[in-house]
Design an enzyme around this catalytic site. Structure first.
Site, PDB file in Angstrom:
ATOM      1  N   HIS A  53       1.535 -11.121  -1.114  1.00  0.00           N
ATOM      2  CA  HIS A  53       0.546 -10.516  -0.198  1.00  0.00           C
ATOM      3  C   HIS A  53      -0.788 -11.299  -0.210  1.00  0.00           C
ATOM      4  O   HIS A  53      -1.865 -10.701  -0.330  1.00  0.00           O
ATOM      5  CB  HIS A  53       0.276  -9.047  -0.553  1.00  0.00           C
ATOM      6  CG  HIS A  53       1.450  -8.145  -0.378  1.00  0.00           C
ATOM      7  ND1 HIS A  53       1.538  -7.166   0.596  1.00  0.00           N
ATOM      8  CD2 HIS A  53       2.626  -8.082  -1.050  1.00  0.00           C
ATOM      9  CE1 HIS A  53       2.688  -6.536   0.501  1.00  0.00           C
ATOM     10  NE2 HIS A  53       3.372  -7.071  -0.493  1.00  0.00           N
ATOM     11  N   TYR A 326       0.677  -8.979 -13.162  1.00  0.00           N
ATOM     12  CA  TYR A 326      -0.462  -9.037 -12.238  1.00  0.00           C
ATOM     13  C   TYR A 326      -1.674  -9.628 -12.962  1.00  0.00           C
ATOM     14  O   TYR A 326      -2.447 -10.384 -12.398  1.00  0.00           O
ATOM     15  CB  TYR A 326      -0.811  -7.639 -11.707  1.00  0.00           C
ATOM     16  CG  TYR A 326       0.134  -7.089 -10.654  1.00  0.00           C
ATOM     17  CD1 TYR A 326       1.506  -7.119 -10.832  1.00  0.00           C
ATOM     18  CD2 TYR A 326      -0.348  -6.503  -9.495  1.00  0.00           C
ATOM     19  CE1 TYR A 326       2.378  -6.601  -9.892  1.00  0.00           C
ATOM     20  CE2 TYR A 326       0.522  -5.971  -8.542  1.00  0.00           C
ATOM     21  CZ  TYR A 326       1.879  -6.018  -8.747  1.00  0.00           C
ATOM     22  OH  TYR A 326       2.735  -5.503  -7.820  1.00  0.00           O
TER      23      TYR A 326
HETATM   24  C1  HEM Z   1       8.821  -6.867 -11.555  1.00  0.00           C
HETATM   25  C2  HEM Z   1       8.214  -6.381 -10.487  1.00  0.00           C
HETATM   26  C3  HEM Z   1       6.998  -6.999  -9.852  1.00  0.00           C
HETATM   27  C4  HEM Z   1       6.299  -8.109 -10.184  1.00  0.00           C
HETATM   28  C5  HEM Z   1       6.542  -9.061 -11.339  1.00  0.00           C
HETATM   29  C6  HEM Z   1       5.222  -8.244  -9.238  1.00  0.00           C
HETATM   30  C7  HEM Z   1       4.285  -9.246  -9.259  1.00  0.00           C
HETATM   31  C8  HEM Z   1       3.173  -9.325  -8.452  1.00  0.00           C
HETATM   32  C9  HEM Z   1       2.110 -10.271  -8.589  1.00  0.00           C
HETATM   33  C10 HEM Z   1       2.072 -11.375  -9.652  1.00  0.00           C
HETATM   34  C11 HEM Z   1       1.201 -10.012  -7.629  1.00  0.00           C
HETATM   35  C12 HEM Z   1      -0.130 -10.747  -7.413  1.00  0.00           C
HETATM   36  C13 HEM Z   1      -1.204 -10.062  -8.259  1.00  0.00           C
HETATM   37  C14 HEM Z   1      -2.559 -10.700  -8.143  1.00  0.00           C
HETATM   38  O1  HEM Z   1      -2.669 -11.939  -8.246  1.00  0.00           O
HETATM   39  O2  HEM Z   1      -3.539  -9.946  -8.001  1.00  0.00           O
HETATM   40  C15 HEM Z   1       1.689  -8.896  -6.862  1.00  0.00           C
HETATM   41  C16 HEM Z   1       1.038  -8.340  -5.798  1.00  0.00           C
HETATM   42  C17 HEM Z   1       1.504  -7.244  -5.113  1.00  0.00           C
HETATM   43  N1  HEM Z   1       2.639  -6.511  -5.368  1.00  0.00           N
HETATM   44 FE1  HEM Z   1       3.930  -6.829  -6.850  1.00  0.00          FE
HETATM   45  N2  HEM Z   1       5.276  -7.208  -8.339  1.00  0.00           N
HETATM   46  C18 HEM Z   1       6.352  -6.430  -8.670  1.00  0.00           C
HETATM   47  C19 HEM Z   1       6.764  -5.281  -8.049  1.00  0.00           C
HETATM   48  C20 HEM Z   1       6.145  -4.712  -6.978  1.00  0.00           C
HETATM   49  C21 HEM Z   1       6.545  -3.485  -6.364  1.00  0.00           C
HETATM   50  C22 HEM Z   1       7.696  -2.587  -6.825  1.00  0.00           C
HETATM   51  C23 HEM Z   1       5.689  -3.271  -5.326  1.00  0.00           C
HETATM   52  C24 HEM Z   1       5.677  -2.106  -4.389  1.00  0.00           C
HETATM   53  C25 HEM Z   1       5.316  -0.915  -4.721  1.00  0.00           C
HETATM   54  C26 HEM Z   1       4.732  -4.368  -5.292  1.00  0.00           C
HETATM   55  C27 HEM Z   1       3.686  -4.507  -4.406  1.00  0.00           C
HETATM   56  C28 HEM Z   1       2.719  -5.487  -4.465  1.00  0.00           C
HETATM   57  C29 HEM Z   1       1.578  -5.561  -3.560  1.00  0.00           C
HETATM   58  C30 HEM Z   1       1.272  -4.621  -2.395  1.00  0.00           C
HETATM   59  C31 HEM Z   1       0.824  -6.664  -3.968  1.00  0.00           C
HETATM   60  C32 HEM Z   1      -0.491  -7.152  -3.371  1.00  0.00           C
HETATM   61  C33 HEM Z   1      -1.610  -6.470  -4.144  1.00  0.00           C
HETATM   62  C34 HEM Z   1      -2.968  -6.806  -3.601  1.00  0.00           C
HETATM   63  O3  HEM Z   1      -3.257  -6.453  -2.432  1.00  0.00           O
HETATM   64  O4  HEM Z   1      -3.748  -7.384  -4.349  1.00  0.00           O
HETATM   65  N3  HEM Z   1       5.056  -5.217  -6.307  1.00  0.00           N
HETATM   66  N4  HEM Z   1       2.897  -8.498  -7.376  1.00  0.00           N
END
Ligand code: HEM
Length: 335
Positions: A53, A326
């Protein structure tokens, strides 16, 4: 906009991430660093943008629990008082210039701050399910797409092994099927956003209840038509949201869904049936949107680290892996 101040949860996060990673048995859970390494292998080095995202717009507003929300959770965010909300709407994928008309999930990330300064964060998507049933499956999926340094192409054996895993675990394809059947939203304000993972809500009665949440748009659900997917172009969502908020608040109801007999609490690739009991626990109101890119959402990562008593993490391994990954990602993109 609420003031940007470093989230104290995040300050301790990178250190905690290392500790969590070291404590986990390697075969059972990839470490937070290994998870973020897989994102980088598949998508390129993380320099400034989120690896997931990366395209988004920062907004602000407030959240107030309903009396039912206060009854169901002792967490400060559900006290019934107005919390400030820092909000980020995003477009999934790894491309900061991703098209707003393309299929894929949209994101709704929120940092709540209670009047007494308690923080609570979440990141939600516009699909009821995730695309990986374990952290290792997420890593394997990413690595199956990564170029092998020796050949400059994805490793065919890795790709075949992952394809075999998906064939043996068909729920991994549920998100793709949902997105194929539901066109992208016409507005950030006209799609539900699901929390996907199961959390444990501790109520005023001391009882703990597993639940999942969804933010339902008060404006109703509106999706792009097939024609609009061709005509709307790559960049309309942020301006459309600015126009909406200028003429009145954009609102979402936070709804809890409770599992029924036999529902899987720990697998975020499987949604619970629609007929499960639901209750409205709060209202999120978006009152302003940043005029351009950037803003106070950029230097934070929307993931709860130490959850408020009252909204605790379930044993869903995907949820368990999130906060530390994250934090590692945040530390790599904000050196
Ligand atoms: C093992 C599972 C997951 C991993 C390893 C993961 C990993 C990540 C990472 C590394 C980021 C970037 C964080 C940053 O740099 O601030 C991210 C962002 C995001 N993830 Fe996940 N994620 C996972 C599961 C999920 C799930 C289940 C959802 C849905 C509910 C989700 C929704 C999002 C969203 C919406 C963002 C963007 C957040 C923002 O606007 O800053 N993720 N994720």
């Amino acid at each position: 906009m609420p003031q940007t101040r470093p989230n104290p949860l995040h300050l301790a996060a990178a250190a905690l991430a290392g500790m969590l990673g070291a404590a986990m048995p390697a075969a059972a859970q990839p470490s937070p660093d290994a998870i973020v390494d897989a994102f980088e292998a598949a998508l390129g080095p993380i320099r400034t943008h989120r690896p997931s995202h990366p395209k988004g717009v920062c907004a602000a507003g407030h959240f107030t629990a309903t009396p039912e929300g206060t009854r169901l959770s002792v967490a400060p965010v559900f006290s019934g008082q107005r919390n400030t909300a820092l909000i980020r709407f995003g477009v999934a994928g790894a491309n900061p210039n991703a098209s707003d008309s393309a299929r894929g999930t949209r994101g709704l990330s929120i940092r709540f701050e209670s009047p007494s300064g308690d923080l609570f964060e979440m990141a939600n998507i516009s699909a009821p399910v995730f695309g990986a049933n374990t952290p290792q499956a997420l890593v394997d999926g990413l690595l199956s797409r990564a170029n092998d340094p020796a050949t400059g192409r994805p490793n065919p054996e890795r790709a075949a092994a992952y394809a075999a895993y998906v064939a043996a675990n068909p729920s991994v394809g549920n998100q793709g099927r949902y997105l194929a059947a539901n066109n992208p939203p016409a507005s950030f304000a006209t799609t539900p956003y699901w929390g996907v993972n199961t959390f444990l809500f501790r109520g005023q009665d001391g009882q703990q209840r597993p639940a999942r949440w969804v933010f339902e748009p008060r404006a109703g659900v509106e999706r792009l038509t097939a024609e609009q997917m061709q005509s709307m172009g790559p960049n309309f969502l942020a301006d459309e949201l600015r126009r909406r908020v200028a003429t009145g608040p954009v609102e979402f109801d936070m709804v809890l869904q409770f599992p029924g007999q036999g529902d899987d609490l720990l697998n975020p690739t499987v949604a619970w049936p629609d007929d499960r009991p639901r209750t409205v626990v709060g209202r999120l109101t978006v009152t302003s949107v940043e005029a351009g890119p950037g803003g106070p959402c950029d230097p934070i990562s929307f993931m709860i680290l130490d959850q408020a008593p009252g909204i605790e993490m379930s044993d869903d391994p995907v949820l368990q892996a999130r906060a530390a990954a994250y934090a590692v990602s945040l530390s790599r993109r904000t050196p």
